[in-house]
Scaffold this motif. Structure first.
Motif, PDB file in Angstrom:
ATOM      1  N   LEU A  21      -8.854  -3.945  41.666  1.00 29.73           N
ATOM      2  CA  LEU A  21      -7.967  -5.059  41.351  1.00 29.73           C
ATOM      3  C   LEU A  21      -6.630  -4.907  42.066  1.00 29.73           C
ATOM      4  CD1 LEU A  21      -8.517  -5.160  37.477  1.00 29.73           C
ATOM      5  CD2 LEU A  21      -9.609  -6.620  39.194  1.00 29.73           C
ATOM      6  N   SER A  22      -5.982  -6.036  42.303  1.00 27.55           N
ATOM      7  CA  SER A  22      -4.635  -5.992  42.873  1.00 27.55           C
ATOM      8  C   SER A  22      -3.695  -5.346  41.857  1.00 27.55           C
ATOM      9  CB  SER A  22      -4.153  -7.408  43.191  1.00 27.55           C
ATOM     10  OG  SER A  22      -3.954  -8.138  41.983  1.00 27.55           O
ATOM     11  N   ASP A  23      -2.532  -4.904  42.329  1.00 27.29           N
ATOM     12  CA  ASP A  23      -1.552  -4.294  41.422  1.00 27.29           C
ATOM     13  C   ASP A  23      -1.172  -5.258  40.305  1.00 27.29           C
ATOM     14  OD1 ASP A  23      -1.567  -1.979  42.908  1.00 27.29           O
ATOM     15  OD2 ASP A  23       0.295  -2.422  43.970  1.00 27.29           O
ATOM     16  N   GLU A  24      -1.003  -6.522  40.644  1.00 29.56           N
ATOM     17  CA  GLU A  24      -0.645  -7.518  39.621  1.00 29.56           C
ATOM     18  C   GLU A  24      -1.759  -7.668  38.587  1.00 29.56           C
ATOM     19  OE1 GLU A  24       0.518 -12.247  39.197  1.00 29.56           O
ATOM     20  OE2 GLU A  24       0.231 -11.395  41.185  1.00 29.56           O
ATOM     21  N   ALA A  25      -2.997  -7.716  39.042  1.00 27.58           N
ATOM     22  CA  ALA A  25      -4.126  -7.840  38.111  1.00 27.58           C
ATOM     23  C   ALA A  25      -4.252  -6.593  37.241  1.00 27.58           C
ATOM     24  CB  ALA A  25      -5.421  -8.097  38.877  1.00 27.58           C
ATOM     25  N   GLN A  26      -3.982  -5.412  37.819  1.00 30.84           N
ATOM     26  CA  GLN A  26      -4.020  -4.183  37.030  1.00 30.84           C
ATOM     27  C   GLN A  26      -2.966  -4.223  35.924  1.00 30.84           C
ATOM     28  OE1 GLN A  26      -3.606  -0.852  39.681  1.00 30.84           O
ATOM     29  NE2 GLN A  26      -5.712  -0.990  40.409  1.00 30.84           N
ATOM     30  N   GLN A  27      -1.765  -4.673  36.262  1.00 32.82           N
ATOM     31  CA  GLN A  27      -0.687  -4.759  35.268  1.00 32.82           C
ATOM     32  C   GLN A  27      -1.076  -5.721  34.146  1.00 32.82           C
ATOM     33  OE1 GLN A  27       2.058  -2.980  34.919  1.00 32.82           O
ATOM     34  NE2 GLN A  27       1.652  -1.808  36.759  1.00 32.82           N
ATOM     35  N   LEU A  28      -1.628  -6.872  34.508  1.00 34.12           N
ATOM     36  CA  LEU A  28      -2.048  -7.849  33.495  1.00 34.12           C
ATOM     37  C   LEU A  28      -3.147  -7.272  32.608  1.00 34.12           C
ATOM     38  CD1 LEU A  28      -2.043 -11.095  35.647  1.00 34.12           C
ATOM     39  CD2 LEU A  28      -0.445 -10.509  33.817  1.00 34.12           C
ATOM     40  N   PHE A  29      -4.082  -6.556  33.219  1.00 37.63           N
ATOM     41  CA  PHE A  29      -5.163  -5.933  32.462  1.00 37.63           C
ATOM     42  C   PHE A  29      -4.609  -4.921  31.463  1.00 37.63           C
ATOM     43  CE2 PHE A  29      -8.018  -2.327  31.920  1.00 37.63           C
ATOM     44  CZ  PHE A  29      -9.122  -2.958  31.373  1.00 37.63           C
ATOM     45  N   LEU A  30      -3.688  -4.072  31.928  1.00 38.82           N
ATOM     46  CA  LEU A  30      -3.111  -3.054  31.049  1.00 38.82           C
ATOM     47  C   LEU A  30      -2.292  -3.671  29.920  1.00 38.82           C
ATOM     48  CD1 LEU A  30      -2.090  -0.336  33.642  1.00 38.82           C
ATOM     49  CD2 LEU A  30      -4.018  -0.292  32.050  1.00 38.82           C
ATOM     50  N   GLN A  31      -1.587  -4.756  30.222  1.00 41.17           N
ATOM     51  CA  GLN A  31      -0.824  -5.435  29.168  1.00 41.17           C
ATOM     52  C   GLN A  31      -1.758  -6.010  28.113  1.00 41.17           C
ATOM     53  OE1 GLN A  31       1.524  -8.237  31.388  1.00 41.17           O
ATOM     54  NE2 GLN A  31       3.054  -6.718  31.942  1.00 41.17           N
ATOM     55  N   GLU A  32      -2.858  -6.627  28.556  1.00 43.85           N
ATOM     56  CA  GLU A  32      -3.833  -7.187  27.617  1.00 43.85           C
ATOM     57  C   GLU A  32      -4.479  -6.087  26.787  1.00 43.85           C
ATOM     58  OE1 GLU A  32      -6.148 -10.123  25.704  1.00 43.85           O
ATOM     59  OE2 GLU A  32      -4.368 -10.301  26.957  1.00 43.85           O
ATOM     60  N   LEU A  33      -4.846  -5.004  27.438  1.00 50.12           N
ATOM     61  CA  LEU A  33      -5.442  -3.871  26.737  1.00 50.12           C
ATOM     62  C   LEU A  33      -4.471  -3.302  25.707  1.00 50.12           C
ATOM     63  CD1 LEU A  33      -7.821  -1.898  26.471  1.00 50.12           C
ATOM     64  CD2 LEU A  33      -6.776  -0.559  28.310  1.00 50.12           C
ATOM     65  N   SER A  34      -3.217  -3.158  26.103  1.00 51.71           N
ATOM     66  CA  SER A  34      -2.195  -2.640  25.198  1.00 51.71           C
ATOM     67  C   SER A  34      -2.036  -3.544  23.980  1.00 51.71           C
ATOM     68  CB  SER A  34      -0.868  -2.513  25.942  1.00 51.71           C
ATOM     69  OG  SER A  34       0.150  -2.109  25.064  1.00 51.71           O
ATOM     70  N   THR A  35      -2.016  -4.837  24.207  1.00 53.09           N
ATOM     71  CA  THR A  35      -1.879  -5.792  23.100  1.00 53.09           C
ATOM     72  C   THR A  35      -3.056  -5.677  22.143  1.00 53.09           C
ATOM     73  OG1 THR A  35      -0.611  -7.322  24.454  1.00 53.09           O
ATOM     74  CG2 THR A  35      -1.693  -8.244  22.516  1.00 53.09           C
ATOM     75  N   LYS A  36      -4.264  -5.617  22.685  1.00 51.54           N
ATOM     76  CA  LYS A  36      -5.454  -5.514  21.830  1.00 51.54           C
ATOM     77  C   LYS A  36      -5.451  -4.201  21.051  1.00 51.54           C
ATOM     78  CE  LYS A  36      -8.300  -8.588  24.488  1.00 51.54           C
ATOM     79  NZ  LYS A  36      -9.311  -9.398  23.921  1.00 51.54           N
ATOM     80  N   GLN A  37      -5.063  -3.118  21.697  1.00 53.26           N
ATOM     81  CA  GLN A  37      -5.026  -1.836  21.006  1.00 53.26           C
ATOM     82  C   GLN A  37      -3.962  -1.846  19.907  1.00 53.26           C
ATOM     83  OE1 GLN A  37      -7.296   0.579  21.256  1.00 53.26           O
ATOM     84  NE2 GLN A  37      -8.311  -0.797  22.663  1.00 53.26           N
ATOM     85  N   ARG A  38      -2.820  -2.466  20.186  1.00 52.39           N
ATOM     86  CA  ARG A  38      -1.757  -2.561  19.184  1.00 52.39           C
ATOM     87  C   ARG A  38      -2.263  -3.303  17.944  1.00 52.39           C
ATOM     88  NH1 ARG A  38       1.726  -5.362  21.830  1.00 52.39           N
ATOM     89  NH2 ARG A  38       2.552  -3.583  22.940  1.00 52.39           N
ATOM     90  N   HIS A  39      -3.018  -4.385  18.165  1.00 51.46           N
ATOM     91  CA  HIS A  39      -3.556  -5.131  17.030  1.00 51.46           C
ATOM     92  C   HIS A  39      -4.535  -4.280  16.218  1.00 51.46           C
ATOM     93  CE1 HIS A  39      -1.529  -8.779  18.060  1.00 51.46           C
ATOM     94  NE2 HIS A  39      -2.163  -8.924  19.212  1.00 51.46           N
ATOM     95  N   LYS A  40      -5.342  -3.462  16.913  1.00 50.95           N
ATOM     96  CA  LYS A  40      -6.271  -2.580  16.209  1.00 50.95           C
ATOM     97  C   LYS A  40      -5.509  -1.549  15.378  1.00 50.95           C
ATOM     98  CE  LYS A  40     -10.114  -2.744  19.466  1.00 50.95           C
ATOM     99  NZ  LYS A  40     -10.913  -1.957  20.415  1.00 50.95           N
TER     100      LYS A  40
END
Length: 85
Positions: A21-40
């Motif tokens: 993935l591009s750097d931007e897509a990686q950042q978006l992926f990590l932000q989404e993952l972080s949000t989902k983990q925070r909710h868990k």
């Protein structure tokens, strides 16, 4: 979608895909993952019998760790797992 990885090769394959993935897509992926983990984490802690201070500390720690995971030093630390990059 919940995915449980029973095969270590699957985790490696996902990491290899992430690296394409591009750097931007990686950042978006990590932000989404972080949000989902925070909710868990929030869900588990709310259902547990922990005290409110412990709950707040856990949430603050998760956020700080997420910031650390996005640092270039972390990329360097995991670079040995990259294949052909």
């Amino acid at each position: 979608m919940t995915m449980q990885t029973q095969n270590p090769n699957a985790a490696h394959s996902l990491y290899v895909l992430y690296e394409t993935l591009s750097d931007e897509a990686q950042q978006l992926f990590l932000q989404e993952l972080s949000t989902k983990q925070r909710h868990k984490v929030e869900s588990v802690l709310k259902k547990s019998s922990c005290d409110p201070d412990m709950f707040e500390s856990a949430l603050l720690s998760e956020s700080a760790l997420a910031e650390d995971w996005l640092r270039p030093e972390e990329d360097e630390a995991w670079a040995h797992l990259q294949s052909d990059k």
